[in-house]
Design a protein around this motif. Sequence first.
Motif, PDB file in Angstrom:
ATOM      1  N   SER A 253     -22.573  30.212 -30.101  1.00  0.00           N
ATOM      2  CA  SER A 253     -22.149  29.861 -31.462  1.00  0.00           C
ATOM      3  C   SER A 253     -21.948  28.349 -31.622  1.00  0.00           C
ATOM      4  CB  SER A 253     -20.859  30.593 -31.824  1.00  0.00           C
ATOM      5  OG  SER A 253     -19.862  30.242 -30.885  1.00  0.00           O
ATOM      6  N   CYS A 254     -21.991  27.626 -30.512  1.00  0.00           N
ATOM      7  CA  CYS A 254     -21.825  26.166 -30.548  1.00  0.00           C
ATOM      8  C   CYS A 254     -22.935  25.527 -31.376  1.00  0.00           C
ATOM      9  CB  CYS A 254     -21.869  25.637 -29.109  1.00  0.00           C
ATOM     10  SG  CYS A 254     -22.140  23.868 -28.980  1.00  0.00           S
ATOM     11  N   TYR A 255     -22.568  24.615 -32.292  1.00  0.00           N
ATOM     12  CA  TYR A 255     -23.628  23.918 -33.053  1.00  0.00           C
ATOM     13  C   TYR A 255     -23.683  22.436 -32.693  1.00  0.00           C
ATOM     14  CZ  TYR A 255     -20.006  22.927 -36.639  1.00  0.00           C
ATOM     15  OH  TYR A 255     -18.884  22.536 -37.315  1.00  0.00           O
ATOM     16  N   ASN A 256     -23.172  22.144 -31.495  1.00  0.00           N
ATOM     17  CA  ASN A 256     -23.415  20.834 -30.906  1.00  0.00           C
ATOM     18  C   ASN A 256     -22.774  19.673 -31.671  1.00  0.00           C
ATOM     19  OD1 ASN A 256     -24.473  19.503 -28.787  1.00  0.00           O
ATOM     20  ND2 ASN A 256     -26.507  19.242 -29.651  1.00  0.00           N
ATOM     21  N   CYS A 257     -21.590  19.912 -32.246  1.00  0.00           N
ATOM     22  CA  CYS A 257     -20.972  18.856 -33.060  1.00  0.00           C
ATOM     23  C   CYS A 257     -20.347  17.754 -32.192  1.00  0.00           C
ATOM     24  CB  CYS A 257     -19.912  19.464 -33.969  1.00  0.00           C
ATOM     25  SG  CYS A 257     -18.480  20.086 -33.066  1.00  0.00           S
ATOM     26  N   GLY A 258     -19.992  18.088 -30.958  1.00  0.00           N
ATOM     27  CA  GLY A 258     -19.440  17.073 -30.057  1.00  0.00           C
ATOM     28  C   GLY A 258     -17.933  16.903 -30.151  1.00  0.00           C
ATOM     29  N   GLN A 259     -17.285  17.703 -31.000  1.00  0.00           N
ATOM     30  CA  GLN A 259     -15.831  17.596 -31.165  1.00  0.00           C
ATOM     31  C   GLN A 259     -15.096  17.815 -29.837  1.00  0.00           C
ATOM     32  OE1 GLN A 259     -13.977  16.759 -33.622  1.00  0.00           O
ATOM     33  NE2 GLN A 259     -11.984  17.755 -33.400  1.00  0.00           N
ATOM     34  N   CYS A 260     -15.586  18.782 -29.047  1.00  0.00           N
ATOM     35  CA  CYS A 260     -14.908  19.116 -27.781  1.00  0.00           C
ATOM     36  C   CYS A 260     -14.897  17.916 -26.834  1.00  0.00           C
ATOM     37  CB  CYS A 260     -15.564  20.313 -27.113  1.00  0.00           C
ATOM     38  SG  CYS A 260     -17.349  20.208 -27.008  1.00  0.00           S
ATOM     39  N   THR A 261     -16.023  17.225 -26.747  1.00  0.00           N
ATOM     40  CA  THR A 261     -16.094  16.069 -25.858  1.00  0.00           C
ATOM     41  C   THR A 261     -15.226  14.940 -26.404  1.00  0.00           C
ATOM     42  OG1 THR A 261     -18.293  16.742 -25.206  1.00  0.00           O
ATOM     43  CG2 THR A 261     -17.716  14.490 -24.723  1.00  0.00           C
TER      44      THR A 261
ATOM     45  N   THR B  13      -9.713  22.895 -30.610  1.00  0.00           N
ATOM     46  CA  THR B  13     -10.253  22.130 -31.743  1.00  0.00           C
ATOM     47  C   THR B  13     -11.698  22.494 -32.092  1.00  0.00           C
ATOM     48  OG1 THR B  13     -10.780  20.394 -30.164  1.00  0.00           O
ATOM     49  CG2 THR B  13      -8.791  20.086 -31.435  1.00  0.00           C
ATOM     50  N   CYS B  14     -12.298  23.382 -31.311  1.00  0.00           N
ATOM     51  CA  CYS B  14     -13.705  23.732 -31.581  1.00  0.00           C
ATOM     52  C   CYS B  14     -13.811  24.451 -32.931  1.00  0.00           C
ATOM     53  CB  CYS B  14     -14.247  24.635 -30.473  1.00  0.00           C
ATOM     54  SG  CYS B  14     -15.876  25.316 -30.860  1.00  0.00           S
ATOM     55  N   PRO B  15     -14.619  23.954 -33.855  1.00  0.00           N
ATOM     56  CA  PRO B  15     -14.710  24.603 -35.179  1.00  0.00           C
ATOM     57  C   PRO B  15     -15.464  25.935 -35.144  1.00  0.00           C
ATOM     58  CG  PRO B  15     -16.231  22.741 -35.037  1.00  0.00           C
ATOM     59  CD  PRO B  15     -15.447  22.746 -33.759  1.00  0.00           C
ATOM     60  N   ARG B  16     -16.144  26.224 -34.047  1.00  0.00           N
ATOM     61  CA  ARG B  16     -16.947  27.453 -33.966  1.00  0.00           C
ATOM     62  C   ARG B  16     -16.364  28.484 -32.996  1.00  0.00           C
ATOM     63  NH1 ARG B  16     -20.982  28.470 -37.371  1.00  0.00           N
ATOM     64  NH2 ARG B  16     -22.353  29.192 -35.709  1.00  0.00           N
ATOM     65  N   GLN B  17     -15.159  28.241 -32.513  1.00  0.00           N
ATOM     66  CA  GLN B  17     -14.510  29.147 -31.530  1.00  0.00           C
ATOM     67  C   GLN B  17     -15.461  29.484 -30.366  1.00  0.00           C
ATOM     68  OE1 GLN B  17     -13.925  30.213 -35.026  1.00  0.00           O
ATOM     69  NE2 GLN B  17     -12.212  28.805 -34.752  1.00  0.00           N
TER      70      GLN B  17
ATOM     71  N   PHE C  59     -22.409  20.817 -20.742  1.00  0.00           N
ATOM     72  CA  PHE C  59     -22.552  22.057 -19.971  1.00  0.00           C
ATOM     73  C   PHE C  59     -22.902  23.247 -20.855  1.00  0.00           C
ATOM     74  CE2 PHE C  59     -20.457  19.306 -17.013  1.00  0.00           C
ATOM     75  CZ  PHE C  59     -21.168  19.583 -15.860  1.00  0.00           C
ATOM     76  N   ILE C  60     -22.535  23.140 -22.142  1.00  0.00           N
ATOM     77  CA  ILE C  60     -22.947  24.204 -23.059  1.00  0.00           C
ATOM     78  C   ILE C  60     -24.471  24.161 -23.187  1.00  0.00           C
ATOM     79  CG2 ILE C  60     -22.810  25.018 -25.450  1.00  0.00           C
ATOM     80  CD1 ILE C  60     -19.926  23.895 -25.457  1.00  0.00           C
ATOM     81  N   ARG C  61     -25.018  22.951 -23.244  1.00  0.00           N
ATOM     82  CA  ARG C  61     -26.473  22.801 -23.304  1.00  0.00           C
ATOM     83  C   ARG C  61     -27.119  23.366 -22.030  1.00  0.00           C
ATOM     84  NH1 ARG C  61     -28.208  22.702 -27.777  1.00  0.00           N
ATOM     85  NH2 ARG C  61     -30.144  21.646 -27.225  1.00  0.00           N
TER      86      ARG C  61
END
Length: 372
Positions: free
Chosen positions: A22-30, A76-80, A46-48
């Motif tokens: 479900s990750c859309y690669n926004c980069g918020q986590c990093t 903080t991940c917007p996509r859980q 690592f998700i990639r």
Amino acid sequence: MNSINPKLACDLKKFGTFDFSSCYNCGQCTAVCSITGPDASFPRMFIRYGMLGLTEEIISSKDIWLCYACGDCSETCPRQASPGDLMAALRRFSMAKYEPTGLSAMIYKSNWFSLVFTLALAVFLGFFLLTIKPDIPVSRWLFNFVPFQIIHDLGMIAFIFMGITAFTGLINMYRKINRKEKIKLRLKNTLLTVKQVIAEVFSMKRYRSCDDDKFSYWQSKNLLVKPWFLHFSIMLGFLGLLTATVLDFILKDPALKTWWPSRILGTVSGLFLIYGTIITLIYRIGKVTPAYSQTRMADWLFLIFLLLAGITGFWLELAVFTDAASTLNNLVLLVHTVLSMELVVLFAFSKFGHAFYRPLALFFHFYKNLEK
Ligand code: SF4
Ligand code: SF4
């Protein structure tokens, strides 16, 4: 050349991660992670890797061990997508790949296997201990059915086997990571790096920075309830108890008056251990933050064993003070010793494994920084 494993995402789920697709690669986590940086980029990278099926990239990475599982990224991940859980699952996955027997994989993938294996091992270790005191009634009864020597030898083989497995796991990890990092050991830099690793392992300064981060749930909380302090308490407690036990064993006289320093060390360490494990268990039961929401059976058992080892240790200390020799106290001694031995025997296959895998990863991390 990296081969692609199309089933990797599926495999990783068995090690305790959610559907990170479900990750859309926004980069918020990093962005929120206080540990990541140009030298070690995670968790998004690592998700990639997980999505692309790059197994080798994962198990040859030191970076998964630099994450302290604080869970700020998951919060903080917007996509859980739970990137923090993914990092924890990647560590379990890598441990299973490093150790050669396949036992870690079974323990981490199946909660039932983990429970049954741990309990069966406890029974076996109990029998093994009885071979050390073969003259008590229960031992005599047991050895009517199974020869004394067989149980004793099997116990020794199990300890040697576990030791070799742990060592092989460490060597495999070193080889995998060094294939990527390509460090050439020089004495001066090695010594400087070892010093840095020891300082980090005992202070866990980087873990502390997670708790103090402005995004952290724990930032405004009292130090005594912060995850860093709890982890520190458990580590300090375990090491202190181990030292006290070794001192008692070497001096062969755990008498109250003669060896009081080891008694004090044992008491203080036991309090730290019990405090750290109780609060951590409460956090895990209450799932207070995303970091505590995913607990594998192996993790529950690890914490429960630590807590019981601490409690039975105090029971025995009381028994020594009151000079109370009874069947119940002997039974508690047996349980305490079995728990302690099980923690040691499962070292390479349980959460405990991070105690030697993480320092090795830190070694690579600091060494590379030093060589720049
Ligand atoms: S895991 Fe969440 S925060 Fe991280 S890149 Fe994906 S969507 Fe963004
Ligand atoms: S769990 Fe904490 S340390 Fe690990 S990647 Fe997420 S924010 Fe960073």
